[in-house]
Design an enzyme around this catalytic site. Structure first.
Site, short mmCIF file in Angstrom:
data_model
loop_
_atom_site.label_atom_id
_atom_site.label_comp_id
_atom_site.label_asym_id
_atom_site.label_seq_id
_atom_site.Cartn_x
_atom_site.Cartn_y
_atom_site.Cartn_z
N THR A 43 -54.63 4.44 63.41
CA THR A 43 -54.89 4.17 64.67
C THR A 43 -56.42 4.04 64.80
OG1 THR A 43 -53.06 5.85 65.28
CG2 THR A 43 -54.60 5.31 67.08
N THR A 44 -57.30 4.84 64.12
CA THR A 44 -58.54 4.74 64.22
C THR A 44 -59.27 3.31 63.82
OG1 THR A 44 -58.72 7.03 63.73
CG2 THR A 44 -61.09 5.74 63.65
N TYR A 106 -42.67 5.35 71.45
CA TYR A 106 -42.04 4.53 72.60
C TYR A 106 -40.43 4.67 72.50
CZ TYR A 106 -41.35 1.79 76.50
OH TYR A 106 -41.01 1.25 77.79
N TYR A 132 -46.86 10.69 59.08
CA TYR A 132 -48.02 11.00 60.24
C TYR A 132 -46.84 11.33 61.46
CZ TYR A 132 -52.03 9.83 63.33
OH TYR A 132 -53.17 10.15 64.20
N ARG A 137 -49.38 10.94 70.83
CA ARG A 137 -49.00 9.34 70.61
C ARG A 137 -47.78 8.86 70.62
NH1 ARG A 137 -54.14 6.37 70.16
NH2 ARG A 137 -56.00 7.64 69.78
N LYS A 160 -49.62 14.00 57.42
CA LYS A 160 -50.66 14.15 58.35
C LYS A 160 -50.10 14.82 59.85
CE LYS A 160 -54.24 11.46 60.96
NZ LYS A 160 -54.78 10.07 61.58
N ILE A 202 -57.40 14.11 57.57
CA ILE A 202 -57.52 12.87 57.50
C ILE A 202 -58.30 12.69 59.04
CG2 ILE A 202 -56.43 10.59 58.33
CD1 ILE A 202 -54.35 11.25 56.24
#
Length: 291
Positions: A43-44, A106, A132, A137, A160, A202
């Site tokens: 995402t980063t 989603y 993750y 999110r 993560k 992370i």
């Protein structure tokens, strides 16, 4: 096992395209500064706005620089299982050491749906997989029980954890054991995460302060807790500033005066506000990164 400080790498852009030279120079800097691994295309790294070709290219560029010196854990997640398999196959073909795969966002699958999603990817691609788990999110939280089922599969090797639940690593350790890599996804609570059985972080902040973040992890492993506390106090304002506004805006702004990237993001992500810029600059001064 993956452990230590593993920066969730930003993706530099120039003129709308990935700045390949800046990215490879940035990866090399991260390694030189002591990072214990690198994580491209998360995402980063603005993976939602990278094309599939860009995604695989960025991973390949990262692998070229890492060249076995540190592990590369490539972000390959999607809320489409078929797409996640394709991205994970691409990461393996590029030479990544592992894949970081987010819980499907989603469409909000059930716990059984989560299990079947990760099992399908596991069975399709022979590569270590780090789950993750980021409910903030993805809107779905993988339970410890589901993670324990997945950990029985030979290539599901870690998590993560961005739940911000500091009881979670202890619970996971009790159920799954010490060999399952537990990596924090929350910079501000990375130290207490270690105390509860974690193995590393992370990190978004490590983009900007790789040496300090690596030193926190090294000091923890050396049981130098006074040093851990000193470093954590230096970094805390930066941890907070990185997330005042949506990431990676703070990281890209902080890295621009250090010469590692332009302060450019792809829509719908935008540069941070002036208020946030002041906070980032002050935090960098506090950490000793700027005069």
């Amino acid at each position: 096992m993956f452990r230590g400080s593993l920066p969730a790498l930003i993706t530099p852009f120039t003129n709308g395209s990935v700045d390949e030279k800046a990215f490879q120079d940035f990866v090399q800097w991260q390694i030189n500064e002591g990072s214990h691994g690198v994580v491209p295309c998360g995402t980063t790294g603005e993976s939602p706005t990278l094309s599939h070709d860009e995604d695989m290219r960025v991973t390949k560029l990262c692998v070229e620089v890492a060249n076995g010196k540190v592990p590369v854990i490539a972000g390959t997640g999607s809320n489409s299982t078929e797409e996640a398999i394709a991205l994970t196959q691409g990461a393996k073909a590029s030479g990544a050491d592992a894949a970081l795969i987010v819980t499907p966002y989603y469409n909000k699958p059930s716990q059984e749906g989560l299990y079947q999603h990760f099992k399908a990817i596991h069975d399709a691609v022979e590569i270590p997989i780090v789950i993750y788990n980021i409910p903030g999110r993805s809107i779905v939280d993988m339970s410890v029980e589901t993670m324990a089922r997945l950990a029985e599969l030979p290539n599901i090797v870690g998590v993560k954890d961005a739940t911000a639940d500091l009881a979670r690593p202890a619970k996971t350790r009790r159920v799954i054991g010490d060999d399952f890599a537990q990596l924090s996804g929350e910079d501000a609570t990375a130290v207490p995460f270690l105390a509860q059985g974690g193995h590393g972080c992370i990190s978004v902040t490590a983009n900007v302060a790789p040496a300090l973040c690596a030193q926190v992890q090294d000091a923890w492993r050396a049981r130098d807790f006074d040093r851990v506390d000193e470093l954590n106090q230096r970094l805390m304002p930066l941890h907070e500033a990185m997330f005042m506004e949506p990431s990676p805006g703070g990281a890209k702004y902080a890295l621009s005066p250090l010469g590692h990237c332009e302060d450019r993001l792809r829509l719908p992500m935008i540069s941070i506000s002036e208020t946030c810029r002041v906070a980032v600059r002050n935090a960098m001064v506090h950490a000793g990164l700027l005069n």
